[in-house]
Design a protein around this motif. Structure first.
Motif, PDB file in Angstrom:
ATOM      1  N   ARG A 158       0.804  -1.222   0.000  1.00 38.80           N
ATOM      2  CA  ARG A 158       0.000   0.000   0.000  1.00 38.80           C
ATOM      3  C   ARG A 158       0.840   1.276   0.000  1.00 38.80           C
ATOM      4  NH1 ARG A 158      -2.154  -4.002   2.893  1.00 38.80           N
ATOM      5  NH2 ARG A 158      -4.384  -4.458   2.681  1.00 38.80           N
ATOM      6  N   ALA A 159       2.145   1.147   0.188  1.00 47.08           N
ATOM      7  CA  ALA A 159       3.004   2.329   0.283  1.00 47.08           C
ATOM      8  C   ALA A 159       3.351   2.862  -1.105  1.00 47.08           C
ATOM      9  CB  ALA A 159       4.285   1.978   1.042  1.00 47.08           C
ATOM     10  N   PRO A 160       3.784   4.113  -1.201  1.00 44.52           N
ATOM     11  CA  PRO A 160       4.272   4.628  -2.477  1.00 44.52           C
ATOM     12  C   PRO A 160       5.473   3.825  -2.966  1.00 44.52           C
ATOM     13  CG  PRO A 160       3.902   6.407  -0.917  1.00 44.52           C
ATOM     14  CD  PRO A 160       3.763   5.137  -0.153  1.00 44.52           C
ATOM     15  N   ASN A 161       5.849   4.050  -4.225  1.00 38.63           N
ATOM     16  CA  ASN A 161       6.814   3.174  -4.887  1.00 38.63           C
ATOM     17  C   ASN A 161       8.148   3.096  -4.141  1.00 38.63           C
ATOM     18  OD1 ASN A 161       7.663   1.496  -7.071  1.00 38.63           O
ATOM     19  ND2 ASN A 161       8.863   3.216  -7.847  1.00 38.63           N
ATOM     20  N   GLY A 162       8.725   4.250  -3.768  1.00 35.03           N
ATOM     21  CA  GLY A 162      10.020   4.215  -3.104  1.00 35.03           C
ATOM     22  C   GLY A 162       9.979   3.481  -1.789  1.00 35.03           C
ATOM     23  N   TYR A 163       8.977   3.769  -0.941  1.00 37.17           N
ATOM     24  CA  TYR A 163       8.836   3.082   0.333  1.00 37.17           C
ATOM     25  C   TYR A 163       8.444   1.616   0.134  1.00 37.17           C
ATOM     26  CZ  TYR A 163       8.948   7.798   2.240  1.00 37.17           C
ATOM     27  OH  TYR A 163       9.318   9.074   2.572  1.00 37.17           O
ATOM     28  N   ALA A 164       7.735   1.345  -0.940  1.00 32.71           N
ATOM     29  CA  ALA A 164       7.373  -0.049  -1.229  1.00 32.71           C
ATOM     30  C   ALA A 164       8.608  -0.891  -1.502  1.00 32.71           C
ATOM     31  CB  ALA A 164       6.410  -0.091  -2.419  1.00 32.71           C
ATOM     32  N   GLN A 165       9.577  -0.327  -2.190  1.00 30.98           N
ATOM     33  CA  GLN A 165      10.807  -1.080  -2.439  1.00 30.98           C
ATOM     34  C   GLN A 165      11.539  -1.377  -1.138  1.00 30.98           C
ATOM     35  OE1 GLN A 165      13.341   0.329  -5.566  1.00 30.98           O
ATOM     36  NE2 GLN A 165      11.641   1.001  -6.837  1.00 30.98           N
ATOM     37  N   VAL A 166      11.595  -0.387  -0.241  1.00 35.24           N
ATOM     38  CA  VAL A 166      12.227  -0.630   1.054  1.00 35.24           C
ATOM     39  C   VAL A 166      11.490  -1.732   1.817  1.00 35.24           C
ATOM     40  CG1 VAL A 166      12.831   0.414   3.264  1.00 35.24           C
ATOM     41  CG2 VAL A 166      13.102   1.724   1.157  1.00 35.24           C
ATOM     42  N   GLY A 167      10.160  -1.679   1.806  1.00 42.21           N
ATOM     43  CA  GLY A 167       9.387  -2.719   2.457  1.00 42.21           C
ATOM     44  C   GLY A 167       9.625  -4.084   1.844  1.00 42.21           C
ATOM     45  N   GLY A 168       9.749  -4.137   0.512  1.00 41.76           N
ATOM     46  CA  GLY A 168      10.033  -5.407  -0.143  1.00 41.76           C
ATOM     47  C   GLY A 168      11.380  -5.966   0.252  1.00 41.76           C
ATOM     48  N   VAL A 169      12.378  -5.096   0.357  1.00 43.47           N
ATOM     49  CA  VAL A 169      13.708  -5.545   0.786  1.00 43.47           C
ATOM     50  C   VAL A 169      13.651  -6.113   2.202  1.00 43.47           C
ATOM     51  CG1 VAL A 169      16.034  -4.771   1.359  1.00 43.47           C
ATOM     52  CG2 VAL A 169      14.953  -3.981  -0.738  1.00 43.47           C
ATOM     53  N   VAL A 170      12.984  -5.391   3.111  1.00 41.86           N
ATOM     54  CA  VAL A 170      12.875  -5.865   4.497  1.00 41.86           C
ATOM     55  C   VAL A 170      12.134  -7.187   4.561  1.00 41.86           C
ATOM     56  CG1 VAL A 170      11.888  -5.333   6.750  1.00 41.86           C
ATOM     57  CG2 VAL A 170      13.033  -3.538   5.434  1.00 41.86           C
ATOM     58  N   ALA A 171      11.038  -7.304   3.793  1.00 38.57           N
ATOM     59  CA  ALA A 171      10.271  -8.548   3.801  1.00 38.57           C
ATOM     60  C   ALA A 171      11.114  -9.710   3.296  1.00 38.57           C
ATOM     61  CB  ALA A 171       9.015  -8.380   2.944  1.00 38.57           C
ATOM     62  N   GLY A 172      11.851  -9.483   2.213  1.00 36.00           N
ATOM     63  CA  GLY A 172      12.671 -10.561   1.670  1.00 36.00           C
ATOM     64  C   GLY A 172      13.766 -10.996   2.620  1.00 36.00           C
ATOM     65  N   LEU A 173      14.477 -10.037   3.206  1.00 32.90           N
ATOM     66  CA  LEU A 173      15.558 -10.390   4.124  1.00 32.90           C
ATOM     67  C   LEU A 173      15.026 -11.072   5.381  1.00 32.90           C
ATOM     68  CD1 LEU A 173      17.819  -7.202   3.864  1.00 32.90           C
ATOM     69  CD2 LEU A 173      18.179  -9.424   2.802  1.00 32.90           C
ATOM     70  N   ALA A 174      13.891 -10.602   5.886  1.00 34.95           N
ATOM     71  CA  ALA A 174      13.313 -11.234   7.077  1.00 34.95           C
ATOM     72  C   ALA A 174      12.887 -12.666   6.781  1.00 34.95           C
ATOM     73  CB  ALA A 174      12.130 -10.407   7.574  1.00 34.95           C
ATOM     74  N   ALA A 175      12.307 -12.905   5.618  1.00 35.27           N
ATOM     75  CA  ALA A 175      11.898 -14.267   5.265  1.00 35.27           C
ATOM     76  C   ALA A 175      13.112 -15.184   5.127  1.00 35.27           C
ATOM     77  CB  ALA A 175      11.109 -14.233   3.956  1.00 35.27           C
ATOM     78  N   VAL A 176      14.177 -14.695   4.514  1.00 41.65           N
ATOM     79  CA  VAL A 176      15.392 -15.507   4.396  1.00 41.65           C
ATOM     80  C   VAL A 176      15.963 -15.828   5.771  1.00 41.65           C
ATOM     81  CG1 VAL A 176      17.790 -15.451   3.601  1.00 41.65           C
ATOM     82  CG2 VAL A 176      15.965 -14.690   2.097  1.00 41.65           C
ATOM     83  N   ALA A 177      15.995 -14.825   6.661  1.00 40.23           N
ATOM     84  CA  ALA A 177      16.515 -15.065   8.007  1.00 40.23           C
ATOM     85  C   ALA A 177      15.646 -16.061   8.767  1.00 40.23           C
ATOM     86  CB  ALA A 177      16.603 -13.747   8.763  1.00 40.23           C
ATOM     87  N   ALA A 178      14.329 -16.008   8.552  1.00 42.49           N
ATOM     88  CA  ALA A 178      13.426 -16.911   9.270  1.00 42.49           C
ATOM     89  C   ALA A 178      13.605 -18.359   8.814  1.00 42.49           C
ATOM     90  CB  ALA A 178      11.983 -16.459   9.060  1.00 42.49           C
ATOM     91  N   VAL A 179      13.470 -18.583   7.520  1.00 38.49           N
ATOM     92  CA  VAL A 179      13.567 -19.958   7.000  1.00 38.49           C
ATOM     93  C   VAL A 179      14.998 -20.466   7.100  1.00 38.49           C
ATOM     94  CG1 VAL A 179      13.178 -21.412   4.989  1.00 38.49           C
ATOM     95  CG2 VAL A 179      11.621 -19.512   5.482  1.00 38.49           C
ATOM     96  N   GLY A 180      15.953 -19.588   6.726  1.00 37.60           N
ATOM     97  CA  GLY A 180      17.341 -20.016   6.793  1.00 37.60           C
ATOM     98  C   GLY A 180      17.795 -20.320   8.199  1.00 37.60           C
ATOM     99  N   GLY A 181      17.252 -19.608   9.190  1.00 38.09           N
ATOM    100  CA  GLY A 181      17.642 -19.879  10.567  1.00 38.09           C
ATOM    101  C   GLY A 181      17.237 -21.271  11.019  1.00 38.09           C
ATOM    102  N   VAL A 182      16.056 -21.736  10.597  1.00 39.29           N
ATOM    103  CA  VAL A 182      15.616 -23.090  10.966  1.00 39.29           C
ATOM    104  C   VAL A 182      16.455 -24.134  10.245  1.00 39.29           C
ATOM    105  CG1 VAL A 182      13.685 -24.693  10.925  1.00 39.29           C
ATOM    106  CG2 VAL A 182      13.288 -22.280  11.455  1.00 39.29           C
ATOM    107  N   LEU A 183      16.697 -23.928   8.940  1.00 39.03           N
ATOM    108  CA  LEU A 183      17.491 -24.894   8.180  1.00 39.03           C
ATOM    109  C   LEU A 183      18.956 -24.883   8.615  1.00 39.03           C
ATOM    110  CD1 LEU A 183      16.021 -24.306   4.615  1.00 39.03           C
ATOM    111  CD2 LEU A 183      15.412 -26.085   6.257  1.00 39.03           C
ATOM    112  N   ARG A 184      19.450 -23.723   8.999  1.00 31.03           N
ATOM    113  CA  ARG A 184      20.851 -23.609   9.412  1.00 31.03           C
ATOM    114  C   ARG A 184      21.163 -24.519  10.595  1.00 31.03           C
ATOM    115  NH1 ARG A 184      23.429 -21.553  13.528  1.00 31.03           N
ATOM    116  NH2 ARG A 184      21.407 -21.121  14.466  1.00 31.03           N
ATOM    117  N   ALA A 185      20.189 -24.634  11.484  1.00 28.72           N
ATOM    118  CA  ALA A 185      20.418 -25.441  12.691  1.00 28.72           C
ATOM    119  C   ALA A 185      20.503 -26.923  12.400  1.00 28.72           C
ATOM    120  CB  ALA A 185      19.299 -25.176  13.710  1.00 28.72           C
TER     121      ALA A 185
END
Length: 834
Positions: free
Chosen positions: A296-323
């Motif tokens: 729902r955010a404007p384009n520039g803020y949407a990209q920042v949100g997309g980056v945060v979402a992607g990195l958080a998802a990688v940290a979440a799934v990768g953290g379980v698999l890493r163990a």
């Protein structure tokens, strides 16, 4: 006939036109000043403006600039009003704080409560009255005072009514109450700008301080931070007013970052997969919230949100698999999770959010490559240590040649990371049109991107093979053979890529092939240097490797048609050949000065090759590289004068051979003459000859005869070409000996001879005779007069030389222009000489 005015008439005409322009400019500036003053805000009782007539005056005897000045509003400007209100509010705030902290104890509980309550209610009520009277600035100042008073009320309540209450718990509850109070107050008085941002500020603390006060574990604190960040995000999206959204945005950034770091820290320190589930849930929730906000955010803020979402998802799934995997393979796990984000190109996401998720994937890949940099650097730079131990013996294995500073067991996964990324980039380069069609909704890849993908795939693939050989610990001969084959493969890619890019159509494909060819060429040269250093451990390996490199690079230079690439390959082949001759000298156990003549084999070959290539663009780089090899030979021969003379003479022969060609004659001819003369001097000095004229004159006389014949045949020939080498062959050695000769005969004879030569040069306008003879004459005279100058200088007062120097500078400065003209005339005169 056309009438041409006299200078006086033309000057008067120009003056009249300039006066008219000045008058018109003054009129426009006056009108502009009136318009600017008319557009400024006026006090309610200020007189209304009336549009003046367009002309040069507002009224008889009054200009436009005077009229606006007379009618300008007399009230104070808004900036002064804001300063006064700010100072007033600040003073009241300081007074309230002082009252609370200093005078509080002198009053009873009833008085204190009554005073604070009365002042706070008055400060909260006053802005409503002031807003109805349209005194917004004063209302804002009193609202700021009310904000401080509410904080003091909280302090008073804690100190009087609840002194035993826990500080963190009380602060959490007070923050929630203040947030609700100021939110309601701001909604009720919508014209005030301060209350709602203040409410947003107070919203940040209740959950965090409450969890902290309860002694909750870190994961609970992380949830409190995340919930607060979600509230901030909602306010930032739908809040009223810029101040509210900015305050909420700052809170979102701070609280959201803290929540993500808390979840990441808990995930990285989890003991097993089950321990990583709760931090993973926190990170996944953060990813969902960030993606929802990005939707729902404007384009520039949407990209920042997309980056945060992607990195958080990688940290979440990768953290379980890493163990579930050993520590060496943690980075590949996160890399695979990051690559899974590329599937977002198929998801129906907004453009900005999708780009942000792709950016997160790129960040994960970049982080994985950065993790693999130390082992790759160890492989690439490790053989440099072998330079200090040439032919010390083949090491036990590839790792032995790279040193023991790297723990290869901990880098076993690095080749896998490089291989995965290289394969991904290679696939993107190979199926680029399909990738463009798939990714078109989110990004528009260009030709440059394809070129970067192809170049990156090639470079990472090369690094993968080298690093894999190191981590596997292959034997030393296998490593040398593998790297030589890699160089051959890179040369093949470079040659074919250059041919395809030059013959194929322009565009994305052509640009990609060109970039791949350049990368392959750079990698081939770097790989050749690396395998050459690696081969220095064993004599047989050195000959095999450098011999193969000469053949490979020379063959590639003959095969390609790209001029720049051909020049680079040919130059590299010459360098490898020079190294090979140096190795031969070492095998023959020659001293450095004894090896110098052997190093001239490659320069001789380049001279012959240049004669064969002639005007080909590659000829000059090849010959210059050979000349550098000859320079190395001269440097090696310096410690031994006889060998130095021999090497200089051989270099002179090579330069003379190059001077046979018309295109090299101007430069190579002079170089050959200088080398021959230098060889003669060095030989004479090595033989301790005290009378060099006996050896130089037999050379000078026939050289001058040849010069005279040359000038008769070609009057336009330069005097430097005709007479310079012959004169220098005698004059310069004689000058060198005269400077160390204590007798007066040689300096006298040299001075007379150079005087005659200088006069002949001036008489017949021969530049070589004039300058060369004059320079030697001046130096010879200086040498003879130096002792007397020293004696005179010692007898003079110490203040006299600086004074004379000052007078000289003053004289030169006063006649600077004349001296400059004289210098120019002298330059022109010398230029007209032959």
């Amino acid at each position: 006939m056309e009438h041409v005015p006299s200078p006086a008439e033309e000057l008067a005409l120009l003056d009249r036109e300039l006066a008219q322009l000045d008058a018109r400019r003054a009129s426009l500036l006056t009108r502009r000043a009136w318009l600017v003053s008319a557009l400024q805000p006026q006090a309610p009782d200020a007189p209304r403006w009336h549009t003046p007539p367009v002309g040069h005056g507002w009224a008889p005897g009054q200009s436009w600039s005077a009229a606006p000045r007379a009618a300008k509003p007399s009230g104070p400007p808004r900036s002064a009003q804001n300063v006064l209100l700010t100072l007033g509010g600040l003073l009241l705030t300081v007074a309230a704080i002082a009252f609370t902290l200093v005078s509080w104890g002198s009053m009873g509980i009833g008085g204190r409560s009554a005073v604070l309550a009365l002042v706070t209610v008055a400060a909260l009520a006053a802005p409503a009255v002031l807003l109805r009277r349209k005194l917004a600035a004063t209302a804002e100042a009193l609202a700021a005072l009310a904000l401080v008073l509410t904080l003091l009320d909280v302090y008073a309540v804690h100190a009087v009514a609840a002194p035993d209450a826990d500080g963190l718990t009380f602060t959490a509850v007070a923050s929630a109450v203040l947030a609700a109070l100021w939110a309601a107050y701001g909604l009720a008085l919508g014209k005030l700008h301060l209350p709602l941002p203040a409410a947003v500020f107070f919203v940040q603390w209740p959950l965090l301080l409450g969890a902290w006060a309860a002694g909750a574990p870190a994961i609970v604190v992380g949830w409190a931070l995340l919930v607060t960040a979600v509230v901030d995000g909602a306010i930032a999206l739908w809040g009223k007013g810029l101040g509210v959204r900015v305050t909420a945005g700052i809170g979102l950034a701070v609280m959201g970052s803290a929540a993500l770091l808390t979840g990441l820290g808990e995930s990285l320190t989890a003991d097993g997969p089950l321990g990583a589930v709760l931090p993973g849930a926190l990170l996944l929730t953060a990813a969902v919230a960030a993606l929802a906000g990005a939707w729902r955010a404007p384009n520039g803020y949407a990209q920042v949100g997309g980056v945060v979402a992607g990195l958080a998802a990688v940290a979440a799934v990768g953290g379980v698999l890493r163990a579930t995997v050993p520590g060496t393979w943690h980075v590949p796990v996160y890399l695979l999770c990051g690559l899974a984000l590329l599937s977002v190109v198929r998801a129906p996401l907004p453009r900005g959010a999708g780009r942000g998720v792709l950016g997160a994937a790129g960040a994960v890949v970049a982080g994985a490559l950065l993790w693999a940099v130390p082992p790759v650097a160890a492989v690439l730079l490790g053989p440099v240590e072998l330079v200090a131990e040439v032919w010390a013996g083949a090491p036990d294995g590839f790792r032995g040649a790279l040193g023991e500073s790297m723990r290869w067991s901990e880098s076993a996964a690095a080749p896998v990371v490089l291989a995965v990324v290289a394969g991904l980039l290679g696939a993107a380069y190979r199926w680029w049109p399909s990738l463009v069609r798939v990714a078109a909704p989110l990004v528009t890849p260009g030709a440059t991107a394809r070129a970067a993908a192809g170049a990156g795939a090639l470079a990472l693939g090369w690094g993968t093979l080298l690093l894999a050989a190191a981590t596997l610990g292959v034997p030393y001969p296998v490593a040398v053979a593998l790297e030589t084959v890699l160089v051959a493969g890179l040369l093949l890619v470079a040659v074919r890529g250059a041919e395809a890019s030059s013959a194929g159509p322009a565009g994305a494909a052509g640009g990609g092939r060109s970039a791949v060819a350049v990368t392959a060429l750079v990698a081939a040269v770097g790989g050749a240097v690396r395998v050459g250093l690696l081969s220095l451990a064993a004599e047989a390996a050195t000959y095999a490797v450098f011999g193969a490199l000469v053949v490979l690079f020379a063959g590639a230079a003959l095969r390609t048609r790209a001029v720049v690439e051909q020049a680079v390959l040919a130059v590299a082949a010459v360098v490898w050949g020079t190294v090979l001759t140096g190795c031969a000298a070492r095998s023959l156990e020659l001293a450095p000065h004894e090896a110098a003549p052997l190093l001239l084999v490659v320069p001789a070959v380049t001279v012959l090759l240049g004669a064969r290539l002639r005007l080909h663009p590659v000829a000059l780089p090849v010959e210059l590289t050979g000349a550098l090899g000859a320079l190395v030979a001269v440097g090696l021969a310096v410690p031994d004068a006889p060998f130095l003379a021999l090497v200089l003479a051989l270099c002179g022969v090579l330069a003379a051979g190059a001077a046979v060609r018309p295109e090299r004659r101007p430069a190579a001819g002079y170089v050959a003459a200088v080398l021959f003369v230098a060889a003669t001097w060095v030989r004479l000095a090595a033989s301790e000859v005290s009378a060099p004229e006996a050896y130089t004159l037999p050379v000078t006389v026939p050289a001058l005869v040849v010069g005279v014949l040359r000038r008769r045949k070609d009057p336009e020939a330069s005097s430097w070409t005709a007479y310079g080498p012959g004169l220098a062959a005698t004059l310069l050695p004689s000058l060198a000996v005269a400077w160390t000769d204590p007798d007066w005969v040689r300096p006298l004879l040299l001075g007379v001879a150079t005087l005659v030569i200088t006069l002949l040069g001036a008489r017949y306008r021969l530049q070589a005779l004039l300058l060369l003879g004059g320079a030697v004459l001046a130096l010879d005279t200086l040498h003879e007069l130096a002792p007397y100058v020293v004696q005179v200088a010692g007898a003079l007062p110490r203040w006299l030389p600086p004074a004379l120097a000052g007078l000289l500078l003053l004289a030169v400065g006063a006649t600077y222009e004349q001296r400059l003209r004289d210098a120019r005339r002298l330059k022109d005169l010398l230029g007209r000489m032959r």
